[in-house]
Design a protein around this motif. Structure first.
Motif, PDB file in Angstrom:
ATOM      1  N   LEU A 129       1.344   1.012   5.259  1.00 48.20           N
ATOM      2  CA  LEU A 129       1.420   2.056   5.578  1.00 48.20           C
ATOM      3  C   LEU A 129       2.629   3.149   6.229  1.00 48.20           C
ATOM      4  O   LEU A 129       3.724   1.882   6.056  1.00 48.20           O
ATOM      5  CB  LEU A 129       0.720   2.446   6.661  1.00 48.20           C
ATOM      6  CG  LEU A 129      -0.554   1.935   6.656  1.00 48.20           C
ATOM      7  CD1 LEU A 129      -1.441   1.533   8.473  1.00 48.20           C
ATOM      8  CD2 LEU A 129      -1.489   2.844   6.452  1.00 48.20           C
ATOM      9  N   THR A 130       3.300   4.066   5.373  1.00 48.50           N
ATOM     10  CA  THR A 130       4.152   4.664   5.973  1.00 48.50           C
ATOM     11  C   THR A 130       3.672   5.466   6.732  1.00 48.50           C
ATOM     12  O   THR A 130       2.823   5.783   7.404  1.00 48.50           O
ATOM     13  CB  THR A 130       4.108   6.235   5.091  1.00 48.50           C
ATOM     14  OG1 THR A 130       3.317   7.111   4.807  1.00 48.50           O
ATOM     15  CG2 THR A 130       4.396   5.021   3.686  1.00 48.50           C
ATOM     16  N   MET A 131       4.605   6.128   8.310  1.00 47.16           N
ATOM     17  CA  MET A 131       4.080   6.596   8.977  1.00 47.16           C
ATOM     18  C   MET A 131       3.964   8.021   9.407  1.00 47.16           C
ATOM     19  O   MET A 131       2.989   8.490  10.276  1.00 47.16           O
ATOM     20  CB  MET A 131       5.931   6.579  10.091  1.00 47.16           C
ATOM     21  CG  MET A 131       6.166   5.401  10.661  1.00 47.16           C
ATOM     22  SD  MET A 131       5.504   4.701  12.172  1.00 47.16           S
ATOM     23  CE  MET A 131       5.580   6.013  13.189  1.00 47.16           C
ATOM     24  N   HIS A 132       3.418   8.688   7.407  1.00 48.92           N
ATOM     25  CA  HIS A 132       3.114  10.334   7.635  1.00 48.92           C
ATOM     26  C   HIS A 132       1.512   9.074   7.286  1.00 48.92           C
ATOM     27  O   HIS A 132       0.794   9.830   8.072  1.00 48.92           O
ATOM     28  CB  HIS A 132       3.610  10.316   6.437  1.00 48.92           C
ATOM     29  CG  HIS A 132       4.209  10.647   6.196  1.00 48.92           C
ATOM     30  ND1 HIS A 132       4.760  11.887   7.293  1.00 48.92           N
ATOM     31  CD2 HIS A 132       6.043  10.421   5.815  1.00 48.92           C
ATOM     32  CE1 HIS A 132       6.112  12.561   7.012  1.00 48.92           C
ATOM     33  NE2 HIS A 132       6.776  11.193   6.964  1.00 48.92           N
ATOM     34  N   ASP A 133       1.191   7.672   6.966  1.00 45.99           N
ATOM     35  CA  ASP A 133      -0.204   7.386   7.022  1.00 45.99           C
ATOM     36  C   ASP A 133      -1.028   6.972   7.943  1.00 45.99           C
ATOM     37  O   ASP A 133      -1.665   7.775   8.356  1.00 45.99           O
ATOM     38  CB  ASP A 133      -0.142   6.239   6.272  1.00 45.99           C
ATOM     39  CG  ASP A 133       0.124   6.479   4.727  1.00 45.99           C
ATOM     40  OD1 ASP A 133       0.327   7.330   4.352  1.00 45.99           O
ATOM     41  OD2 ASP A 133       0.903   5.920   3.640  1.00 45.99           O
ATOM     42  N   VAL A 134       0.238   6.433   9.002  1.00 38.51           N
ATOM     43  CA  VAL A 134      -0.255   6.520  10.385  1.00 38.51           C
ATOM     44  C   VAL A 134      -0.671   7.306  11.244  1.00 38.51           C
ATOM     45  O   VAL A 134      -1.648   7.302  11.842  1.00 38.51           O
ATOM     46  CB  VAL A 134       0.998   5.705  11.573  1.00 38.51           C
ATOM     47  CG1 VAL A 134       0.789   5.659  12.683  1.00 38.51           C
ATOM     48  CG2 VAL A 134       1.340   4.439  10.282  1.00 38.51           C
ATOM     49  N   VAL A 135       0.039   8.413  11.175  1.00 40.97           N
ATOM     50  CA  VAL A 135      -0.280   9.495  11.701  1.00 40.97           C
ATOM     51  C   VAL A 135      -1.471  10.847  11.338  1.00 40.97           C
ATOM     52  O   VAL A 135      -2.088  10.968  12.265  1.00 40.97           O
ATOM     53  CB  VAL A 135       0.739  11.088  12.057  1.00 40.97           C
ATOM     54  CG1 VAL A 135       1.862  10.057  13.368  1.00 40.97           C
ATOM     55  CG2 VAL A 135       1.440  11.574  11.326  1.00 40.97           C
TER      56      VAL A 135
END
Length: 286
Positions: free
Chosen positions: A199-205
């Motif tokens: 996951l990227t952090m954009h996926d995380v949020v």
């Protein structure tokens, strides 16, 4: 007899809770009796209070122990303490040491923490003991530190840029440790343990947003600001720089894959980030 270290920390404490829930007795080392009270209250637990760097105390704690979990807090003396524990386990006739390392611990890493893990892994492999090494990566539980900001501002701020995480639930890692203690087949095995998704952090949020029912944004925090934040909570300079190096490596893409090891060992899928957020929805303001 099983001996646990690190029981007042997150991972060691979770292993203690899962062993107790399974009805498995164990001995636990703690430096602070007060902090160890929740573990001491678990059924079948013997807590011994002392300094793991004290050879006499450690020899007594290891007496009669067959298997031990070695989990140390990060610090400048970590490697010396880990090597001392391994050497003391050899002298005490311990059969197996289960060591908590990390997926990022590779010889070329510039991070002093991961370098200590590499050296401790090698020391354990060469000790003559039976061993199992657990190598997890970024714990989902680190998002708990962002809970106030998520509740109040619907933001997660970290200096990870477009780097990737294989976010891992430490409850799964503890479950693997309990399996290693209770069943055959884990002798001289090194397990790279990850969550199910890269996951990227954009996926995380996006996953936080989906579970919480509102938009959660990612703020790519400047590293200097992050360093100041660590300083504000009184982390020592050595530890601050080690954490900065760790997150800089994640931002650079040092973790670029997942493994199916967790699912294979546990006989079920590794916990997803969505499930983790769901389990802690009240904490994040769901």
């Amino acid at each position: 007899m099983i001996l646990l270290t690190g029981v007042t920390g997150k991972t060691g404490g979770e292993v203690a809770r899962q062993l107790a829930a399974a009805g498995t007795s164990f001995r636990a080392i703690a430096r602070d009796a007060k902090r160890a009270e929740p573990v001491a209250a678990l059924k079948g637990t013997e807590v011994v209070v002392g300094d793991i760097g004290d050879a006499t105390f450690l020899a007594g704690a290891l007496a009669g122990v067959e298997q031990a979990l070695l989990v140390m807090p990060n610090g400048e003396q970590q490697l010396a303490l880990e090597k001392g524990f391994i050497d003391a386990a050899v002298k005490a006739g311990v059969r197996r040491v289960v060591y908590l390392s990390s997926l990022e611990s590779v010889p070329e890493s510039p991070n002093p923490i991961t370098q200590m893990h590499v050296q401790a892994e090698n020391h354990l492999r060469n000790s003559g003991l039976d061993w199992t090494i657990l190598r997890p990566t970024f714990f989902m539980q680190q998002f708990v530190g962002s809970a106030p900001r998520i509740r109040e501002r619907s933001e997660i701020a970290m200096p990870i840029g477009n780097g990737t995480l294989a976010a891992t639930d430490l409850r799964d890692v503890a479950a693997v440790a309990c399996r290693v203690f209770s069943e055959p087949g884990h002798s001289r095995q090194s397990y790279d343990l990850t969550g199910p998704e890269l996951l990227t952090m954009h996926d995380v949020v996006a996953r936080f947003s989906r579970v919480l029912g509102r938009e959660v944004r990612y703020v790519d925090q400047p590293m200097d600001e992050f360093r100041a934040r660590l300083k504000s909570i009184n982390l020592p300079p050595w530890r601050i720089e080690a954490v900065v190096l760790e997150l800089s490596a994640l931002a650079a893409g040092v973790v670029d894959h997942t493994t199916d090891t967790m699912a294979r060992l546990l006989g079920r899928p590794a916990t997803s980030l969505e499930q983790f957020v769901r389990d802690h929805r009240a904490l994040f303001g769901g």
